[in-house]
Design an enzyme around this catalytic site. Structure first.
Site, PDB file in Angstrom:
ATOM      1  N   HIS A 128      -3.046   7.595   6.624  1.00 14.03           N
ATOM      2  CA  HIS A 128      -2.032   8.490   6.056  1.00 14.03           C
ATOM      3  C   HIS A 128      -2.657   9.781   5.525  1.00 14.03           C
ATOM      4  CE1 HIS A 128       1.860   6.474   6.060  1.00 14.03           C
ATOM      5  NE2 HIS A 128       1.309   5.333   5.647  1.00 14.03           N
ATOM      6  N   CYS A 140       5.324   0.023   7.363  1.00 14.64           N
ATOM      7  CA  CYS A 140       5.034   1.236   6.588  1.00 14.64           C
ATOM      8  C   CYS A 140       6.286   1.585   5.794  1.00 14.64           C
ATOM      9  CB  CYS A 140       4.658   2.373   7.523  1.00 14.64           C
ATOM     10  SG  CYS A 140       4.239   3.888   6.628  1.00 14.64           S
ATOM     11  N   LEU A 141       6.107   1.844   4.503  1.00 17.59           N
ATOM     12  CA  LEU A 141       7.264   2.161   3.653  1.00 17.59           C
ATOM     13  C   LEU A 141       7.937   3.460   4.087  1.00 17.59           C
ATOM     14  CD1 LEU A 141       5.805   1.194   0.164  1.00 17.59           C
ATOM     15  CD2 LEU A 141       7.449  -0.108   1.541  1.00 17.59           C
ATOM     16  N   GLN A 172       2.896   9.983   1.177  1.00 19.25           N
ATOM     17  CA  GLN A 172       4.175   9.266   1.218  1.00 19.25           C
ATOM     18  C   GLN A 172       5.061   9.592   0.018  1.00 19.25           C
ATOM     19  OE1 GLN A 172       2.168   5.281   2.135  1.00 19.25           O
ATOM     20  NE2 GLN A 172       4.110   5.127   3.235  1.00 19.25           N
ATOM     21  N   GLY A 228       0.840  -1.193   0.000  1.00 14.83           N
ATOM     22  CA  GLY A 228       0.000   0.000   0.000  1.00 14.83           C
ATOM     23  C   GLY A 228       0.873   1.239   0.000  1.00 14.83           C
ATOM     24  N   HIS A 245      -4.911   1.481   7.259  1.00 12.39           N
ATOM     25  CA  HIS A 245      -3.565   2.055   7.401  1.00 12.39           C
ATOM     26  C   HIS A 245      -3.360   3.166   6.373  1.00 12.39           C
ATOM     27  CE1 HIS A 245       0.995   1.508   7.898  1.00 12.39           C
ATOM     28  NE2 HIS A 245       0.878   2.247   6.811  1.00 12.39           N
ATOM     29  N   GLU A 246      -3.744   2.896   5.125  1.00 14.63           N
ATOM     30  CA  GLU A 246      -3.526   3.890   4.065  1.00 14.63           C
ATOM     31  C   GLU A 246      -4.427   5.102   4.262  1.00 14.63           C
ATOM     32  OE1 GLU A 246      -0.916   3.525   2.486  1.00 14.63           O
ATOM     33  OE2 GLU A 246      -0.644   1.424   2.997  1.00 14.63           O
TER      34      GLU A 246
HETATM   35 NI    NI Z   1       2.200   3.436   5.731  1.00 14.44          NI
END
Ligand code: NI
Length: 166
Positions: free
Chosen positions: A140, A94-95, A51, A46, A136-137
């Site tokens: 953000h 998380c990236l 991000q 995701g 989660h996304e």
């Molecule tokens: Ni994330």
């Protein structure tokens, strides 16, 4: 197609609320394609607008590609219409916060509404990892990160690594 730089914690742009997508044009289609390519290359399941430094309400996700069956999803202006009272705790990554495992309790099932790139408004009940990933996304897009949702022991365990990133 291009791989975009992924912002990392504690970049302040990860903390800003995003504004709704109001135009679906070539630039947005290109952004969505680039976000998917960036997510696959990372590799992740995701990726949300902030991000990659874009403060718009969109995310991409694909919770099955690592098992060999891609199911890319591009969600514009996503909303959670309903959430189950039952919660499930999964370890999230998380990236933007590489190397940190976040055990987070979230509703086990949600009803998600979003707009796709054709402008169609869709609704779907999500369960399993897809429900966790979408939540989660979506967080953000409101400047919220999974590290904000840790319980005290998990927060204490993660804090040296987070401090080292700051
Ligand atoms: Ni994330």
């Amino acid at each position: 197609m291009a791989i975009l730089p992924i912002l990392r914690f504690p970049d302040p742009r990860l903390r800003l609320p995003c504004t709704p997508v109001t135009r679906i044009d070539d630039a947005l289609r290109q952004l969505a394609a680039d976000m998917l390519e960036t997510m696959y290359a990372a590799p992740g399941r995701g990726l949300a607008g902030p991000q990659v430094g874009v403060l718009l309400r969109l995310f991409v996700m694909d919770v099955t590609w690592k098992e060999g069956t891609p199911s890319p999803r591009i969600c514009l202006n996503p909303e959670i219409l309903a959430a189950s009272p039952e919660t499930v705790t999964r370890t999230e990554g998380c990236l933007s916060i590489p190397g940190i495992d976040c055990p987070v309790a979230r509703p086990a099932e949600i009803t998600l509404r979003w707009t796709d790139l054709t402008g169609a408004v869709l609704e779907q009940d999500l369960s399993g990892f897809a429900a966790t990933c979408a939540q989660h996304e979506l967080d953000h897009l409101n400047g919220r990160l999974c590290i904000d949702l840790l319980d005290e022991p998990a927060r204490a365990a993660a804090s040296p690594a987070l401090a080292a990133m700051a």
